[in-house]
Motif scaffolding. Sequence first.
Motif, PDB file in Angstrom:
ATOM      1  N   ILE A 280      46.043  67.219  17.664  1.00 45.99           N
ATOM      2  CA  ILE A 280      44.749  67.445  17.020  1.00 45.99           C
ATOM      3  C   ILE A 280      43.625  67.352  18.049  1.00 45.99           C
ATOM      4  N   ASN A 281      42.477  67.894  17.675  1.00 49.10           N
ATOM      5  CA  ASN A 281      41.341  67.945  18.599  1.00 49.10           C
ATOM      6  C   ASN A 281      40.939  66.583  19.142  1.00 49.10           C
ATOM      7  N   ASP A 282      40.915  65.567  18.299  1.00 49.34           N
ATOM      8  CA  ASP A 282      40.525  64.238  18.788  1.00 49.34           C
ATOM      9  C   ASP A 282      41.395  63.790  19.956  1.00 49.34           C
ATOM     10  N   LEU A 283      42.653  64.197  19.964  1.00 49.86           N
ATOM     11  CA  LEU A 283      43.589  63.709  20.979  1.00 49.86           C
ATOM     12  C   LEU A 283      43.850  64.679  22.126  1.00 49.86           C
ATOM     13  N   VAL A 284      43.961  65.984  21.844  1.00 50.42           N
ATOM     14  CA  VAL A 284      44.414  66.896  22.906  1.00 50.42           C
ATOM     15  C   VAL A 284      43.446  68.020  23.258  1.00 50.42           C
TER      16      VAL A 284
ATOM     17  N   LYS B 279      47.590  64.398  30.871  1.00 52.05           N
ATOM     18  CA  LYS B 279      49.054  64.349  30.908  1.00 52.05           C
ATOM     19  C   LYS B 279      49.677  65.613  30.320  1.00 52.05           C
ATOM     20  N   CYS B 280      49.079  66.155  29.274  1.00 52.84           N
ATOM     21  CA  CYS B 280      49.593  67.410  28.708  1.00 52.84           C
ATOM     22  C   CYS B 280      49.494  68.547  29.720  1.00 52.84           C
ATOM     23  N   ARG B 281      48.408  68.589  30.458  1.00 53.58           N
ATOM     24  CA  ARG B 281      48.262  69.630  31.488  1.00 53.58           C
ATOM     25  C   ARG B 281      49.251  69.411  32.628  1.00 53.58           C
ATOM     26  N   GLU B 282      49.363  68.186  33.112  1.00 52.12           N
ATOM     27  CA  GLU B 282      50.293  67.884  34.207  1.00 52.12           C
ATOM     28  C   GLU B 282      51.734  68.220  33.837  1.00 52.12           C
TER      29      GLU B 282
ATOM     30  N   GLY C  45      54.946  66.345  20.487  1.00 51.15           N
ATOM     31  CA  GLY C  45      53.583  65.891  20.261  1.00 51.15           C
ATOM     32  C   GLY C  45      53.157  64.713  21.103  1.00 51.15           C
ATOM     33  N   VAL C  46      52.028  64.154  20.715  1.00 54.73           N
ATOM     34  CA  VAL C  46      51.467  62.968  21.359  1.00 54.73           C
ATOM     35  C   VAL C  46      51.260  61.912  20.270  1.00 54.73           C
ATOM     36  N   SER C  47      51.525  60.758  20.570  1.00 53.41           N
ATOM     37  CA  SER C  47      52.043  60.298  21.837  1.00 53.41           C
ATOM     38  C   SER C  47      53.539  60.101  21.744  1.00 53.41           C
ATOM     39  N   THR C  48      54.189  60.226  22.901  1.00 53.86           N
ATOM     40  CA  THR C  48      55.631  60.034  22.948  1.00 53.86           C
ATOM     41  C   THR C  48      55.985  58.636  22.444  1.00 53.86           C
ATOM     42  N   ASN C  49      55.212  57.643  22.850  1.00 51.38           N
ATOM     43  CA  ASN C  49      55.505  56.264  22.470  1.00 51.38           C
ATOM     44  C   ASN C  49      54.908  55.884  21.117  1.00 51.38           C
TER      45      ASN C  49
ATOM     46  N   CYS D  90      56.046  66.776  24.865  1.00 45.60           N
ATOM     47  CA  CYS D  90      55.516  65.457  24.496  1.00 45.60           C
ATOM     48  C   CYS D  90      54.742  64.873  25.674  1.00 45.60           C
ATOM     49  N   ALA D  91      53.839  63.963  25.375  1.00 46.07           N
ATOM     50  CA  ALA D  91      53.122  63.235  26.423  1.00 46.07           C
ATOM     51  C   ALA D  91      52.669  61.888  25.881  1.00 46.07           C
ATOM     52  N   GLY D  92      52.601  60.934  26.792  1.00 48.14           N
ATOM     53  CA  GLY D  92      51.981  59.648  26.517  1.00 48.14           C
ATOM     54  C   GLY D  92      50.626  59.624  27.190  1.00 48.14           C
TER      55      GLY D  92
END
Length: 192
Positions: A13-17, A30-33, A135-139, A163-165
Amino acid sequence: MAANTILLVMDMINDLVHPDGMGAKTYVVKCRERNVYENTKALIRRARAAGMPVGYVRVGFSPDYSECPRNSPVFSKARENGFFKLGEWGTEVYEEFAPQPGDIDIVKHRVSPFYGTKLMPVLSALGVRRLLLTGVSTNGVVQAAAREGHDRDFECIVVEDCCAGATDEEHQYAIAGVRRFAAVSAASELKF
């Protein structure tokens, strides 16, 4: 695989990614990397082409935050910072993954996509037995979905490169822990 499988795109969602969201310095980086955006878009295209349902899980709270737990280390700051408010830009799915008509929308008020949501009735109605988890977050949501999905007798596959943390360590720790409950795969290794 497509006949009894669903792709769940969780908390993208926008708030996160979104680059302008609160996760700009953590999840966006982290999503870009990790190439999560491109991998996820490609996986969504492949799932749709195979006739697989796509479900979007979004965290969000009513404008008065009545469902927001005050003592939660994860959500306690949402109310005071105005994050995760349903009906606003922040809880919309990031436009790069735009849901299409017929996609499934699951709103959750906790970390788990199962807790207090319509996810189980939807999965049952569709005859789903296998969950592809991204999705996010992995953890957070990914790990919670894998653990609870396992306990509900679903075959769970965590799509690791979707996925990303907030940090590499969070992501790696979550993947190591989730292997007891789910298969872990790269998007390109999945056969539809």
